[in-house]
Design a protein around this motif. Sequence first.
Motif, PDB file in Angstrom:
ATOM      1  N   GLU A  90       0.809  -1.223   0.000  1.00 58.78           N
ATOM      2  CA  GLU A  90       0.000   0.000   0.000  1.00 58.78           C
ATOM      3  C   GLU A  90       0.839   1.269   0.000  1.00 58.78           C
ATOM      4  O   GLU A  90       0.417   2.293  -0.482  1.00 58.78           O
ATOM      5  N   GLY A  91       2.029   1.203   0.539  1.00 60.53           N
ATOM      6  CA  GLY A  91       2.853   2.386   0.707  1.00 60.53           C
ATOM      7  C   GLY A  91       3.845   2.584  -0.413  1.00 60.53           C
ATOM      8  O   GLY A  91       3.787   1.916  -1.454  1.00 60.53           O
ATOM      9  N   ALA A  92       4.758   3.519  -0.172  1.00 59.69           N
ATOM     10  CA  ALA A  92       5.767   3.833  -1.186  1.00 59.69           C
ATOM     11  C   ALA A  92       6.950   4.540  -0.533  1.00 59.69           C
ATOM     12  O   ALA A  92       6.832   5.108   0.547  1.00 59.69           O
ATOM     13  N   PHE A  93       8.063   4.479  -1.234  1.00 62.83           N
ATOM     14  CA  PHE A  93       9.250   5.215  -0.833  1.00 62.83           C
ATOM     15  C   PHE A  93       9.318   6.541  -1.578  1.00 62.83           C
ATOM     16  O   PHE A  93       9.042   6.596  -2.776  1.00 62.83           O
ATOM     17  N   LEU A  94       9.699   7.576  -0.866  1.00 68.52           N
ATOM     18  CA  LEU A  94      10.153   8.833  -1.446  1.00 68.52           C
ATOM     19  C   LEU A  94      11.670   8.732  -1.426  1.00 68.52           C
ATOM     20  O   LEU A  94      12.243   8.242  -0.449  1.00 68.52           O
ATOM     21  N   TYR A  95      12.336   9.138  -2.493  1.00 73.25           N
ATOM     22  CA  TYR A  95      13.790   9.041  -2.511  1.00 73.25           C
ATOM     23  C   TYR A  95      14.407  10.217  -3.242  1.00 73.25           C
ATOM     24  O   TYR A  95      13.759  10.869  -4.066  1.00 73.25           O
ATOM     25  N   ILE A  96      15.666  10.480  -2.901  1.00 71.84           N
ATOM     26  CA  ILE A  96      16.470  11.477  -3.602  1.00 71.84           C
ATOM     27  C   ILE A  96      17.754  10.794  -4.007  1.00 71.84           C
ATOM     28  O   ILE A  96      18.382  10.106  -3.189  1.00 71.84           O
ATOM     29  N   VAL A  97      18.136  10.972  -5.275  1.00 70.62           N
ATOM     30  CA  VAL A  97      19.417  10.465  -5.748  1.00 70.62           C
ATOM     31  C   VAL A  97      20.280  11.639  -6.192  1.00 70.62           C
ATOM     32  O   VAL A  97      19.777  12.659  -6.651  1.00 70.62           O
ATOM     33  N   ARG A  98      21.589  11.462  -6.000  1.00 74.07           N
ATOM     34  CA  ARG A  98      22.554  12.429  -6.498  1.00 74.07           C
ATOM     35  C   ARG A  98      23.079  11.873  -7.818  1.00 74.07           C
ATOM     36  O   ARG A  98      23.564  10.746  -7.874  1.00 74.07           O
ATOM     37  N   CYS A  99      22.955  12.652  -8.877  1.00 75.98           N
ATOM     38  CA  CYS A  99      23.372  12.234 -10.209  1.00 75.98           C
ATOM     39  C   CYS A  99      24.864  12.488 -10.405  1.00 75.98           C
ATOM     40  O   CYS A  99      25.497  13.190  -9.614  1.00 75.98           O
ATOM     41  N   THR A 108      -0.147   8.080  -1.637  1.00 75.34           N
ATOM     42  CA  THR A 108      -0.591   9.455  -1.841  1.00 75.34           C
ATOM     43  C   THR A 108       0.228  10.426  -0.991  1.00 75.34           C
ATOM     44  O   THR A 108       0.516  11.538  -1.423  1.00 75.34           O
ATOM     45  N   ASP A 109       0.634   9.992   0.203  1.00 72.35           N
ATOM     46  CA  ASP A 109       1.473  10.839   1.062  1.00 72.35           C
ATOM     47  C   ASP A 109       2.878  10.977   0.479  1.00 72.35           C
ATOM     48  O   ASP A 109       3.473  12.052   0.513  1.00 72.35           O
ATOM     49  N   THR A 158       8.585   5.414  -5.422  1.00 76.81           N
ATOM     50  CA  THR A 158       8.401   4.073  -5.966  1.00 76.81           C
ATOM     51  C   THR A 158       7.618   3.221  -4.992  1.00 76.81           C
ATOM     52  O   THR A 158       7.821   3.316  -3.785  1.00 76.81           O
ATOM     53  N   ARG A 159       6.726   2.416  -5.529  1.00 68.57           N
ATOM     54  CA  ARG A 159       5.981   1.449  -4.713  1.00 68.57           C
ATOM     55  C   ARG A 159       6.780   0.180  -4.514  1.00 68.57           C
ATOM     56  O   ARG A 159       6.590  -0.529  -3.554  1.00 68.57           O
ATOM     57  N   GLY A 160       7.654  -0.121  -5.454  1.00 68.46           N
ATOM     58  CA  GLY A 160       8.397  -1.373  -5.414  1.00 68.46           C
ATOM     59  C   GLY A 160       9.657  -1.272  -4.585  1.00 68.46           C
ATOM     60  O   GLY A 160       9.824  -0.375  -3.761  1.00 68.46           O
ATOM     61  N   GLU A 167       6.820  14.285  -2.410  1.00 67.19           N
ATOM     62  CA  GLU A 167       7.674  14.442  -3.592  1.00 67.19           C
ATOM     63  C   GLU A 167       7.392  15.777  -4.279  1.00 67.19           C
ATOM     64  O   GLU A 167       8.319  16.515  -4.625  1.00 67.19           O
ATOM     65  N   ARG A 168       6.136  16.086  -4.464  1.00 70.67           N
ATOM     66  CA  ARG A 168       5.769  17.355  -5.121  1.00 70.67           C
ATOM     67  C   ARG A 168       6.259  18.548  -4.325  1.00 70.67           C
ATOM     68  O   ARG A 168       6.705  19.544  -4.893  1.00 70.67           O
ATOM     69  N   LYS A 169       6.172  18.457  -2.997  1.00 67.90           N
ATOM     70  CA  LYS A 169       6.645  19.535  -2.132  1.00 67.90           C
ATOM     71  C   LYS A 169       8.157  19.697  -2.256  1.00 67.90           C
ATOM     72  O   LYS A 169       8.666  20.801  -2.443  1.00 67.90           O
TER      73      LYS A 169
END
Length: 100
Positions: free
Chosen positions: A3-12, A60-61, A22-24, A66-68
């Motif tokens: 049901e949930g998901a990860f918010l993530y930040i990557v450095r390119c 959804t959270d 991502t949900r996975g 992510e949008r914020k």
Amino acid sequence: MSEGAFLYIVRCADSSLYTGTTRGSLDMRIAQHNDGTFEGYTSTRRPVVLVYSEWFERITDAIACERKLKKWSRAKKEALIQGDMDALHVLSKRRTPFGA
């Protein structure tokens, strides 16, 4: 975890930051970024390195966060990545009076 998901930040590779959700599996998603599986921002900025992640019980959270974050300055994102909540608080203060 379905049901949930990860918010993530990557450095390119060019030091820019990319924010996503991502949900996975988070490891699988980072591998997809590094493999160039999907066209987009990171496909030309590989390799990427995971620098921040947070689990949300509801996707959804995660998407709302992510949008914020995508509207944040780089300095605010770096403070979050470093876990520097004092700096994040200072950087979040309004720089001009309301209505100015």
